[in-house]
Scaffold this motif. Sequence first.
Motif, PDB file in Angstrom:
ATOM      1  N   GLN A  35       0.852  -1.185   0.000  1.00 24.27           N
ATOM      2  CA  GLN A  35       0.000   0.000   0.000  1.00 24.27           C
ATOM      3  C   GLN A  35       0.890   1.239   0.000  1.00 24.27           C
ATOM      4  O   GLN A  35       1.731   1.412   0.868  1.00 24.27           O
ATOM      5  N   VAL A  36       0.705   2.096  -0.989  1.00 20.95           N
ATOM      6  CA  VAL A  36       1.454   3.344  -1.102  1.00 20.95           C
ATOM      7  C   VAL A  36       0.730   4.454  -0.346  1.00 20.95           C
ATOM      8  O   VAL A  36       1.348   5.251   0.354  1.00 20.95           O
ATOM      9  N   HIS A  37      -0.594   4.472  -0.480  1.00 19.73           N
ATOM     10  CA  HIS A  37      -1.381   5.555   0.106  1.00 19.73           C
ATOM     11  C   HIS A  37      -2.827   5.100   0.244  1.00 19.73           C
ATOM     12  O   HIS A  37      -3.338   4.363  -0.597  1.00 19.73           O
ATOM     13  N   TYR A  38      -3.462   5.556   1.300  1.00 18.37           N
ATOM     14  CA  TYR A  38      -4.893   5.335   1.485  1.00 18.37           C
ATOM     15  C   TYR A  38      -5.516   6.674   1.846  1.00 18.37           C
ATOM     16  O   TYR A  38      -4.971   7.422   2.673  1.00 18.37           O
ATOM     17  N   ALA A  39      -6.633   6.989   1.236  1.00 20.96           N
ATOM     18  CA  ALA A  39      -7.342   8.225   1.549  1.00 20.96           C
ATOM     19  C   ALA A  39      -8.831   7.929   1.686  1.00 20.96           C
ATOM     20  O   ALA A  39      -9.374   7.098   0.964  1.00 20.96           O
ATOM     21  N   ARG A  40      -9.449   8.614   2.602  1.00 15.06           N
ATOM     22  CA  ARG A  40     -10.895   8.473   2.799  1.00 15.06           C
ATOM     23  C   ARG A  40     -11.543   9.830   2.567  1.00 15.06           C
ATOM     24  O   ARG A  40     -11.111  10.840   3.128  1.00 15.06           O
ATOM     25  N   ASN A  41     -12.559   9.823   1.707  1.00 18.01           N
ATOM     26  CA  ASN A  41     -13.336  11.027   1.391  1.00 18.01           C
ATOM     27  C   ASN A  41     -12.481  12.177   0.855  1.00 18.01           C
ATOM     28  O   ASN A  41     -12.770  13.343   1.127  1.00 18.01           O
ATOM     29  N   ASP A  42     -11.466  11.860   0.089  1.00 18.46           N
ATOM     30  CA  ASP A  42     -10.633  12.884  -0.559  1.00 18.46           C
ATOM     31  C   ASP A  42     -11.151  13.064  -1.994  1.00 18.46           C
ATOM     32  O   ASP A  42     -10.639  12.473  -2.938  1.00 18.46           O
ATOM     33  N   TRP A  43     -12.176  13.870  -2.130  1.00 19.85           N
ATOM     34  CA  TRP A  43     -12.834  14.040  -3.426  1.00 19.85           C
ATOM     35  C   TRP A  43     -11.943  14.759  -4.431  1.00 19.85           C
ATOM     36  O   TRP A  43     -12.054  14.542  -5.633  1.00 19.85           O
TER      37      TRP A  43
END
Length: 102
Positions: A35-43
Motif C-alpha cells: 500500500q502506497v497511500h490510502y485516503a478516505r473522502n478525498d474528493w
Amino acid sequence: MGLDINILSVPRTVATAKTDAYIGSQYDANPKWKQVHYARNDWRLHTLLSTLYRKHGGSSETFCNCTVRLHKRDLPLLPPSLASAVAEHMSKRRVVYAQSDF
C-alpha cells in the motif's frame, strides 16, 4: 459508506492492465503488494484520478470501483507528498495502481 482511495504498488511481473484491472480483493491476499497511500473522502484526489483514468483509456462513465495505472508522466499532477511516495515505489521497478471505491 464513503469514498475510499487505495494506491498500491505491485511487482512488475504481475502488472498487466493500464485501466480497469480490479485490484481490491487481491491486495489483502498478496503480501508482495504494497500500500502506497490510502485516503478516505478525498474528493479532490478522486477527481484527479478520474481525469487520469479517462486520459489513460478507462471505459467506465464513473471512476467508481475502477483502477488506473499511474505513470511517471502523471507525477507532476499529484500532490507533492503522494508523488514522492509513488515515485519511490516506481524507482524500485514496481507498478503503481490507484483504485477508487464508493
